[in-house]
Design a protein around this motif. Sequence first.
Motif, PDB file in Angstrom:
ATOM      1  N   MET A  83       0.830  -1.208   0.000  1.00 28.52           N
ATOM      2  CA  MET A  83       0.000   0.000   0.000  1.00 28.52           C
ATOM      3  C   MET A  83       0.871   1.268   0.000  1.00 28.52           C
ATOM      4  SD  MET A  83      -1.591  -0.257   3.822  1.00 28.52           S
ATOM      5  CE  MET A  83      -0.709   0.230   5.299  1.00 28.52           C
ATOM      6  N   LEU A  84       0.374   2.277  -0.693  1.00 28.21           N
ATOM      7  CA  LEU A  84       1.016   3.594  -0.823  1.00 28.21           C
ATOM      8  C   LEU A  84       2.395   3.542  -1.490  1.00 28.21           C
ATOM      9  CD1 LEU A  84       0.211   5.432   2.553  1.00 28.21           C
ATOM     10  CD2 LEU A  84      -1.267   5.067   0.585  1.00 28.21           C
ATOM     11  N   ALA A  85       2.734   2.401  -2.135  1.00 28.27           N
ATOM     12  CA  ALA A  85       4.078   2.243  -2.716  1.00 28.27           C
ATOM     13  C   ALA A  85       4.406   3.352  -3.710  1.00 28.27           C
ATOM     14  CB  ALA A  85       4.201   0.872  -3.398  1.00 28.27           C
ATOM     15  N   GLU A  86       3.524   3.592  -4.686  1.00 27.23           N
ATOM     16  CA  GLU A  86       3.791   4.603  -5.717  1.00 27.23           C
ATOM     17  C   GLU A  86       3.807   6.008  -5.123  1.00 27.23           C
ATOM     18  OE1 GLU A  86       1.227   4.202  -9.177  1.00 27.23           O
ATOM     19  OE2 GLU A  86       1.101   2.053  -8.781  1.00 27.23           O
ATOM     20  N   LEU A  87       2.912   6.238  -4.178  1.00 27.05           N
ATOM     21  CA  LEU A  87       2.864   7.547  -3.522  1.00 27.05           C
ATOM     22  C   LEU A  87       4.180   7.820  -2.788  1.00 27.05           C
ATOM     23  CD1 LEU A  87       0.456   9.497  -3.672  1.00 27.05           C
ATOM     24  CD2 LEU A  87      -0.283   8.676  -1.447  1.00 27.05           C
ATOM     25  N   THR A  96       7.309  10.434   6.811  1.00 29.62           N
ATOM     26  CA  THR A  96       6.321  10.199   7.877  1.00 29.62           C
ATOM     27  C   THR A  96       6.467   8.792   8.434  1.00 29.62           C
ATOM     28  OG1 THR A  96       4.807  11.771   6.832  1.00 29.62           O
ATOM     29  CG2 THR A  96       3.846  10.260   8.426  1.00 29.62           C
ATOM     30  N   PHE A  97       6.709   7.823   7.547  1.00 27.25           N
ATOM     31  CA  PHE A  97       6.919   6.446   8.007  1.00 27.25           C
ATOM     32  C   PHE A  97       8.210   6.310   8.809  1.00 27.25           C
ATOM     33  CE2 PHE A  97       3.413   5.333   5.304  1.00 27.25           C
ATOM     34  CZ  PHE A  97       2.907   4.174   5.882  1.00 27.25           C
ATOM     35  N   THR A  98       9.229   7.072   8.432  1.00 27.89           N
ATOM     36  CA  THR A  98      10.494   7.058   9.192  1.00 27.89           C
ATOM     37  C   THR A  98      10.260   7.557  10.614  1.00 27.89           C
ATOM     38  OG1 THR A  98      11.777   7.393   7.175  1.00 27.89           O
ATOM     39  CG2 THR A  98      12.862   7.948   9.248  1.00 27.89           C
ATOM     40  N   GLU A  99       9.473   8.619  10.719  1.00 23.69           N
ATOM     41  CA  GLU A  99       9.131   9.182  12.034  1.00 23.69           C
ATOM     42  C   GLU A  99       8.409   8.147  12.905  1.00 23.69           C
ATOM     43  OE1 GLU A  99       6.688  13.068  13.378  1.00 23.69           O
ATOM     44  OE2 GLU A  99       7.416  13.141  11.326  1.00 23.69           O
ATOM     45  N   ALA A 100       7.446   7.438  12.299  1.00 24.39           N
ATOM     46  CA  ALA A 100       6.700   6.398  13.037  1.00 24.39           C
ATOM     47  C   ALA A 100       7.607   5.227  13.394  1.00 24.39           C
ATOM     48  CB  ALA A 100       5.523   5.919  12.191  1.00 24.39           C
ATOM     49  N   GLY A 128      10.464   1.557  16.793  1.00 24.45           N
ATOM     50  CA  GLY A 128      11.678   0.745  16.832  1.00 24.45           C
ATOM     51  C   GLY A 128      11.768  -0.327  15.766  1.00 24.45           C
ATOM     52  N   TYR A 129      10.969  -0.224  14.702  1.00 24.88           N
ATOM     53  CA  TYR A 129      11.148  -1.124  13.550  1.00 24.88           C
ATOM     54  C   TYR A 129      10.805  -0.380  12.260  1.00 24.88           C
ATOM     55  CZ  TYR A 129       6.029  -1.959  13.608  1.00 24.88           C
ATOM     56  OH  TYR A 129       4.659  -1.812  13.574  1.00 24.88           O
ATOM     57  N   ASP A 130      11.297  -0.913  11.128  1.00 24.77           N
ATOM     58  CA  ASP A 130      11.115  -0.244   9.837  1.00 24.77           C
ATOM     59  C   ASP A 130       9.716  -0.511   9.294  1.00 24.77           C
ATOM     60  OD1 ASP A 130      11.122   0.643   7.189  1.00 24.77           O
ATOM     61  OD2 ASP A 130      13.221   0.095   6.870  1.00 24.77           O
ATOM     62  N   MET A 131       8.840   0.436   9.518  1.00 25.99           N
ATOM     63  CA  MET A 131       7.436   0.252   9.157  1.00 25.99           C
ATOM     64  C   MET A 131       7.219   0.259   7.644  1.00 25.99           C
ATOM     65  SD  MET A 131       4.232   2.422  10.570  1.00 25.99           S
ATOM     66  CE  MET A 131       4.379   2.117  12.302  1.00 25.99           C
ATOM     67  N   TRP A 132       7.966   1.107   6.928  1.00 21.11           N
ATOM     68  CA  TRP A 132       7.819   1.157   5.468  1.00 21.11           C
ATOM     69  C   TRP A 132       8.214  -0.190   4.852  1.00 21.11           C
ATOM     70  CZ3 TRP A 132       5.236   4.024   2.163  1.00 21.11           C
ATOM     71  CH2 TRP A 132       5.516   3.909   0.793  1.00 21.11           C
ATOM     72  N   ASP A 133       9.332  -0.747   5.321  1.00 22.01           N
ATOM     73  CA  ASP A 133       9.777  -2.058   4.832  1.00 22.01           C
ATOM     74  C   ASP A 133       8.719  -3.122   5.104  1.00 22.01           C
ATOM     75  OD1 ASP A 133      11.991  -3.800   3.751  1.00 22.01           O
ATOM     76  OD2 ASP A 133      11.685  -4.743   5.708  1.00 22.01           O
ATOM     77  N   HIS A 144       7.243  -5.085   2.032  1.00 25.89           N
ATOM     78  CA  HIS A 144       7.864  -6.401   1.813  1.00 25.89           C
ATOM     79  C   HIS A 144       7.491  -7.445   2.861  1.00 25.89           C
ATOM     80  CE1 HIS A 144      10.211  -4.170  -1.080  1.00 25.89           C
ATOM     81  NE2 HIS A 144      10.687  -3.382  -0.117  1.00 25.89           N
ATOM     82  N   GLY A 145       6.657  -7.070   3.825  1.00 25.74           N
ATOM     83  CA  GLY A 145       6.298  -8.006   4.895  1.00 25.74           C
ATOM     84  C   GLY A 145       5.217  -8.994   4.472  1.00 25.74           C
ATOM     85  N   GLU A 146       4.764  -9.770   5.435  1.00 28.32           N
ATOM     86  CA  GLU A 146       3.696 -10.746   5.204  1.00 28.32           C
ATOM     87  C   GLU A 146       2.354 -10.112   5.544  1.00 28.32           C
ATOM     88  OE1 GLU A 146       4.088 -13.893   4.072  1.00 28.32           O
ATOM     89  OE2 GLU A 146       6.241 -13.528   3.846  1.00 28.32           O
ATOM     90  N   GLN A 147       1.317 -10.454   4.784  1.00 27.56           N
ATOM     91  CA  GLN A 147      -0.019  -9.936   5.069  1.00 27.56           C
ATOM     92  C   GLN A 147      -0.464 -10.336   6.477  1.00 27.56           C
ATOM     93  OE1 GLN A 147      -1.837  -7.893   2.885  1.00 27.56           O
ATOM     94  NE2 GLN A 147      -3.250  -7.578   4.589  1.00 27.56           N
ATOM     95  N   ALA A 148      -0.100 -11.564   6.896  1.00 30.97           N
ATOM     96  CA  ALA A 148      -0.495 -12.039   8.231  1.00 30.97           C
ATOM     97  C   ALA A 148       0.077 -11.132   9.324  1.00 30.97           C
ATOM     98  CB  ALA A 148      -0.020 -13.480   8.439  1.00 30.97           C
ATOM     99  N   GLN A 149       1.295 -10.651   9.107  1.00 31.37           N
ATOM    100  CA  GLN A 149       1.928  -9.742  10.080  1.00 31.37           C
ATOM    101  C   GLN A 149       1.182  -8.400  10.093  1.00 31.37           C
ATOM    102  OE1 GLN A 149       4.451 -10.107  12.254  1.00 31.37           O
ATOM    103  NE2 GLN A 149       4.507  -7.956  12.882  1.00 31.37           N
TER     104      GLN A 149
END
Length: 314
Positions: free
Chosen positions: A20-24, A34-38, A43-48, A52-57
């Motif tokens: 989600m929001l990849a192109e944006l 904004t994702f870096t701030e969050a 304490g984890y890379d939310m954008w990554d 690239h994460g799992e939907q279940a996560q």
Amino acid sequence: MDTQQLALVFPGQGSQKVGMLAELGESFSIIKDTFTEASDALGYDMWDLIQHGEQAQLNLTETTQPVLLTSSVAVWRLWSAQGGLLPSLLAGHSLGEFSALVCAGSLGFADAVRLVRARGQFMQTAVPLGEGAMAAVLGLDDTKIVEICAEAAAGNGVVEAVNFNSPGQVVIAGQVAAVDKAIELLKAAGAKRAMPLPVSAPFHTSLMRPAGEKLAQALADISVQKPNIPVVHNVHGKTESDPEVIKALLVEQIYSAVKWVDCVETMVAAGITTTIECGPGKVLSGLNKRINKSLNCFNIESPESFAETLASTK
């Protein structure tokens, strides 16, 4: 168009998806910033994770809530930075109410990101896994659904109407046996559909009171300001300016029904003609249109939808 006619709305759980929001994010640095701030707050890379994460996560409530809040705030910041029209009202569905309060200047962003992660944990642990359920009901009158829930609850446990999403679309939730009984009775009463939802806890029921108590403790340490833009609240479909009352409403919201129909009707009564959904998906845009067919409903989740919305609301 006139500021008085515009409201921005923020989605709740269910709108999250990998990518989600990849192109944006590739087109506008403010999204990733904004994702870096969050990410720094949690304490984890939310954008990554969302790319690239799992939907279940992503679907774990304690992950979903901060991810969606961050997505909404990122889109709001983009809208503001690119000269988008200032809305006269804000509203969010369930978790989205926290996004709305951040965008209104009522809640600090880092505070809110940490708070909704905790909210997700509180909601998930309030009822043991496997004991709660939710179901969507289509094509039956709200009052009838409330009556049938009361009937199904007798001897079976808790089941309540928890999301009044649009005319003819209500979500119920509670303990598994009671929800199953309600589904059976609702179908017999003529519901077009009554189907279980893939959700792991009975959100917005009285079973969430323990989560509400924990959220109240978490909120006690957080500064809440008077909103710069009025926010329409789920609990009663009205705006509120007193920070202490806003805190109380956020606690109450966790174990009370989301009155989305009331929220949209309040906005329309205030002169709103256009809503913009900030974040992934178009769930609220669809609901808003069903609640009031005269509304112009836009959503922003890609460079194309952003450009179209910006051009259409000048």
